[in-house]
Write a protein that holds these residues in place. Structure first.
Motif, PDB file in Angstrom:
ATOM      1  N   HIS A 108     -10.192  11.033  -3.926  1.00 17.05           N
ATOM      2  CA  HIS A 108     -10.289  11.387  -2.505  1.00 17.05           C
ATOM      3  C   HIS A 108     -10.302  12.894  -2.311  1.00 17.05           C
ATOM      4  O   HIS A 108     -10.988  13.410  -1.417  1.00 17.05           O
ATOM      5  CB  HIS A 108      -9.132  10.746  -1.732  1.00 17.05           C
TER       6      HIS A 108
ATOM      7  N   LYS B 188      -6.830   7.200  -6.573  1.00 19.75           N
ATOM      8  CA  LYS B 188      -7.019   7.474  -5.155  1.00 19.75           C
ATOM      9  C   LYS B 188      -6.740   8.937  -4.845  1.00 19.75           C
ATOM     10  O   LYS B 188      -7.510   9.602  -4.140  1.00 19.75           O
ATOM     11  CB  LYS B 188      -6.095   6.571  -4.336  1.00 19.75           C
TER      12      LYS B 188
ATOM     13  N   GLN C 237      -4.266   2.828  -9.839  1.00 20.82           N
ATOM     14  CA  GLN C 237      -4.907   2.803  -8.524  1.00 20.82           C
ATOM     15  C   GLN C 237      -4.451   3.968  -7.660  1.00 20.82           C
ATOM     16  O   GLN C 237      -5.258   4.650  -7.013  1.00 20.82           O
ATOM     17  CB  GLN C 237      -4.603   1.467  -7.825  1.00 20.82           C
ATOM     18  N   ASP C 238      -3.149   4.228  -7.642  1.00 24.31           N
ATOM     19  CA  ASP C 238      -2.622   5.343  -6.858  1.00 24.31           C
ATOM     20  C   ASP C 238      -3.103   6.673  -7.412  1.00 24.31           C
ATOM     21  O   ASP C 238      -3.483   7.586  -6.668  1.00 24.31           O
ATOM     22  CB  ASP C 238      -1.093   5.289  -6.860  1.00 24.31           C
TER      23      ASP C 238
END
Length: 908
Positions: free
Chosen positions: A123, A119, A115-116
């Motif tokens: 992004h 992201k 998830q990190d």
């Protein structure tokens, strides 16, 4: 691709720098470099490959930078993650502004870090301006979603490893191939076909769209994708080349698909770069630009843009046909169908057989049929008569072989007889002709038809290419002929030589694409076809007339007054016979219907039928049609009495409900011209007489109604001539300001000074019948302006929907004004051709008023973006405009005023 260019693409982009703008500048510079190479001659395939490589560099660089920044503190589980390109990005087919579909894939042990990681990667891409379609999935998630969602399955089929742990991606591939890829293939094929059918319904049911979506329209890139997806599911072949290597795709189709895909790649890249975004619509303006980019130049017989679009249609038609044939071959059959193959297939005429419900040629008779034009036509005739589908492989064989057959073999009496039988129907004539065109057989019978294959008509009126329009017109005439209870259906049934009608419909536009007038060229083609098909003298004259004069009825019905005796007699003399009149009516209606959806409106159909009914007695040799006022009076009173409510004993009917005495009605009707009495419905005559009955000089009346049959509104102004000057001009101003579109106008000024001006209009604010309040509001506005309570200029300024002073973006048609003193004995006819714009009719009417002309009737026509307005006028004293200098002055003044009103951006 040269070595320097490769090194530039592979040079890492520093995605870790804090300044997003500097990174964007680097990306833009690389994008501009791709653009330059494209315009210098790089192929479309190179461009999509280059841009895909550029995005690969950005993504892998960002991923590695994130991992590098973590250094020794990288979270546990990073070795269980990888970044995967999916969909079009997975296929390496990114155009300069395509969406980027990417997936963060992980297995057990990578759930915490993914998830990190995702992201920080995704992004950053959004910040750089990319359109990113992203997902984060475990290997197990991928299996589940692929089994439940066909779109997800399709995207995952095209997965491509980018960066991260290769072992994670390899595990995904093994499990996907075993659990998903080869399973439920038949269901997958059905679902993908249904998905494409939904695309066709939304983006275009035909290859030959005016402004196609090069990705989604039939024959676009998505059809190539469909072939590849089904190839992957059925044959586990991920590329077109692999399909050839496995014998699933013939080499000829492979080469044709590569050529077409390359063309679309290049067009799509140019569209993206010009728009600065993902642009998939090949608009008119873009078509002109593309023609220049591809080196097409205007020729005397064909514009460069038409040559370009002919190439587009040729290639996309090939894509669609080859894809559908591949899909048909790849489809599996049920157990029952396989068992039925154990029984002999039904044999027809000793040459053909039905296999799996499709008509085919017996193997041992294949060359005998392919070499003989009569046998080939027999194949299509059997399919037509028995409602069978011809096997796609057979059509493919005919397509490949037909060019080797000598032309003279198609000109035999036996072949001509077969072709005429096929044209006669009675079923599936258009469908059969379309298959023959697809197989290149039709142009061997009618050589001129081959020249218009994929020939674009660069205007916004025609929606299809010439060949598609012609075939669709045949389909429309069959459809109109089946409309039970309607005039067109009845007339079609009465036509004796339906083969000639269908042939004329097929040929009516084949003269296009050459310098001469297409009707003149078409006449010569009709003569050649008559000789080739051995038509007799009368049949030849009929075919020649129908093709040469296929616009006659539309021009007469829509642009002239059929109640004018000279107009009607001139039309009747040209037609000559009832059979020709019936054929011309159906040809005209089908031609209009095949231009595009909803082009044959009920209003246009009514005008054509009106002309037909007016002309039929004359061409049938019956006595001249005379309007008997006594007879009309009886009809009007009969309708009036039927409408009047019954009055109970001792009661009293409201004023106006009971018909007046016969002599009053007859006297009123005698004051109207013949064209009013013969062309006005009896209930409308009654409404007008009621208004006249209570009319005073100070209070003009407006009678309004809606015709459910014609789907138009009617506004009739009844007033004394003295109430106001310029009534037509003022009414058109009010209607324009209210957003109404005028279709037709009839102006009647009686000897006693009473005016009855009737306008038929479309109200775009309502899909069906307008509310009574709407009709009343428009009527009150007309009365208010005529009584001088508000000037027409002030009313338009206060009520206009859009500014009539706004500039037109570009001139699409040159304004043209024609003065005609030959058509009518009593009126000068003025034709105005110009780009359409709200308020233009009012501007023309105002100009005619300023020029001292009186308008007696008007025919208002709009072809999408162009108006063709026709006015029957006289001088104020009632005489025709005969003086040549005056006519020239009117022509010049009108043209100047129209152009000034339109205010083109390209005219200083």
């Amino acid at each position: 691709m040269n070595q320097e260019h490769m090194e530039q693409l592979e040079r890492p982009i520093d995605s870790s720098q804090s300044s997003i703008s500097s990174t964007q500048a680097v990306l833009q510079a690389r994008r501009e470099g791709i653009s330059r190479r494209l315009r210098e001659g790089a192929s479309g395939t190179e461009v999509v490959s280059d841009f895909t490589a550029l995005v690969d560099t950005v993504l892998t660089g960002r991923y590695r930078n994130v991992v590098r920044q973590w250094g020794g503190e990288a979270p546990a589980g990073i070795q269980h993650c990888c970044l995967v390109a999916v969909g079009g990005y997975g296929r390496r087919e990114l155009s300069p502004y395509s969406d980027i579909d990417v997936m963060m894939l992980y297995r057990t042990g990578g759930g915490k870090v993914v998830q990190d990681l995702s992201k920080q990667v995704f992004h950053h891409l959004w910040d750089l301006g990319f359109q990113v379609g992203h997902s984060v999935r475990s290997i197990h998630d991928c299996m589940v979603v692929a089994e439940e969602d066909v779109s997800a399955k399709t995207a995952l089929m095209e997965s491509r490893f980018l960066v991260g742990s290769p072992s994670v991606f390899q595990e995904f591939q093994r499990r996907f191939a075993k659990r998903v890829l080869g399973r439920r293939v038949e269901s997958f094929i059905r679902e993908k076909l249904e998905e494409r059918k939904q695309d066709y319904a939304k983006f275009g049911e035909t290859v030959f769209l005016l402004e196609p979506n090069i990705k989604r329209t039939k024959g676009g890139l998505r059809d190539v994708h469909l072939l590849q997806w089904i190839g992957m599911a059925r044959y586990q072949a991920s590329t077109l080349q692999e399909l050839v290597d496995r014998g699933a795709l013939v080499h000829q189709d492979y080469k044709a698909l590569l050529e077409a895909r390359e063309f679309l790649f290049r067009v799509r890249a140019l569209l993206h770069l010009e728009a600065g975004r993902a642009q998939e619509i090949l608009s008119f303006d873009e078509q002109v630009r593309m023609a220049q980019e591809f080196g097409y130049r205007d020729e005397p017989h064909m514009l460069g843009v038409e040559q370009f679009m002919q190439q587009y249609y040729r290639l996309t038609t090939g894509i669609h046909h080859r894809t559908m044939r591949f899909v048909e071959r790849a489809g599996s059959t049920s157990l029952w169908t396989r068992l039925k193959k154990l029984w002999p297939s039904p044999v027809i005429d000793g040459l053909f057989q039905v296999v799996d419900g499709r008509l085919s040629i017996r193997d041992e008779k294949l060359m005998q049929v392919l070499d003989d034009p009569e046998h080939l036509l027999s194949l299509f005739q059997v399919a037509q008569e028995q409602g069978l589908t011809i096997d796609g492989l057979v059509l493919e064989e005919i397509h490949r072989h037909v060019e080797t057959i000598p032309d003279h073999l198609f000109a035999s009496p036996a072949v001509s007889r077969r072709f005429r039988e096929l044209l006669a129907g009675p079923e599936a004539v258009a469908e059969t002709l379309t298959l023959m065109h697809q197989a290149r057989l039709l142009e061997k019978l009618i050589p001129a038809f081959g020249r218009v294959r994929g020939l674009m008509q660069f205007n916004q009126y025609h929606k299809y290419t010439v060949d598609e329009h012609s075939l669709l017109a045949v389909k429309k005439v069959e459809f109109l002929g089946k409309q039970a209870g309607g005039t067109l259906g009845k007339v079609y049934e009465e036509i004796q030589e339906k083969d000639l009608l269908h042939l004329a419909v097929l040929l009516h536009d084949v003269g296009k694409g050459l310098p001469e007038d297409h009707s003149e060229v078409g006449r010569k083609i009709a003569q050649d076809v008559s000789v080739r098909l051995e038509l007799d003298a009368q049949e030849s004259r009929t075919l020649e007339f129908l093709v040469h004069e296929h616009l006659l009825m539309a021009n007469t019905a829509f642009r002239r007054d059929p109640h004018d005796e000279k107009v009607r007699l001139t039309f009747c003399r040209a037609v000559g016979s009832p059979e020709r009149l019936k054929q011309l009516l159906l040809l005209t209606a089908a031609d209009i219907a095949a231009v595009g959806p909803d082009m044959l409106t009920k209003w246009k159909e009514a005008l054509l039928i009106e002309l037909y009914l007016l002309a039929l007695p004359e061409v049938s040799g019956e006595s001249e049609r005379v309007v008997d006022v006594e007879h009309v009076t009886n009809e009007v009173l009969a309708v009036w009495n039927a409408q009047a409510p019954r009055v109970e004993a001792g009661g009293q009917a409201a004023e106006g409900q009971v018909p007046p005495n016969r002599e009053w009605v007859k006297g009123q009707l005698e004051a109207f011209p013949v064209r009013y009495l013969s062309g006005t419905a009896k209930d409308r005559i009654i409404a007008h007489l009621l208004a006249i009955r209570s009319l005073t000089p100070e209070h003009p009346r407006v009678e309004s109604t809606y015709s459910r049959e014609l789907k138009v509104c009617e506004y009739s102004l009844i007033a004394f001539e003295s109430v106001a000057s310029g009534m037509f001009m003022k009414m058109t101003g009010v209607l324009a300001a209210r957003g109404l579109r005028v279709l037709d106008a009839q102006i009647v000024t009686r000897p006693d000074g009473i005016v009855v001006d009737t306008f038929l209009v479309k109200d775009p604010d309502f899909s069906g019948e307008p509310t009574p309040a709407r009709l009343e509001k428009v009527g009150n506005a007309i009365v208010s302006v005529l009584r001088g309570e508000l000037s027409i200029e002030a009313f338009m300024e206060r009520n206009q929907r859009v500014s009539f002073r706004s500039r037109m973006p570009i001139r699409r048609h040159r304004t043209e004004v024609k003065i005609d003193n030959e058509t009518s004995d009593h009126f000068t006819v003025i034709d105005v051709f110009a780009d359409d714009k709200q308020g233009l009719l009012h501007e023309i009417a105002k100009t005619l008023y300023d020029l001292g002309l009186s308008i007696h009737s008007a025919k208002i026509g709009t072809r999408l973006d162009q108006v063709v307005d026709v006015f029957y006028v006289t001088e104020r004293n009632g005489n025709k405009v005969e003086d040549a200098r005056t006519c020239e002055s009117i022509q010049t003044r009108l043209q100047e005023r129209v152009d000034r009103f339109l205010q083109y951006d390209d005219v200083t």
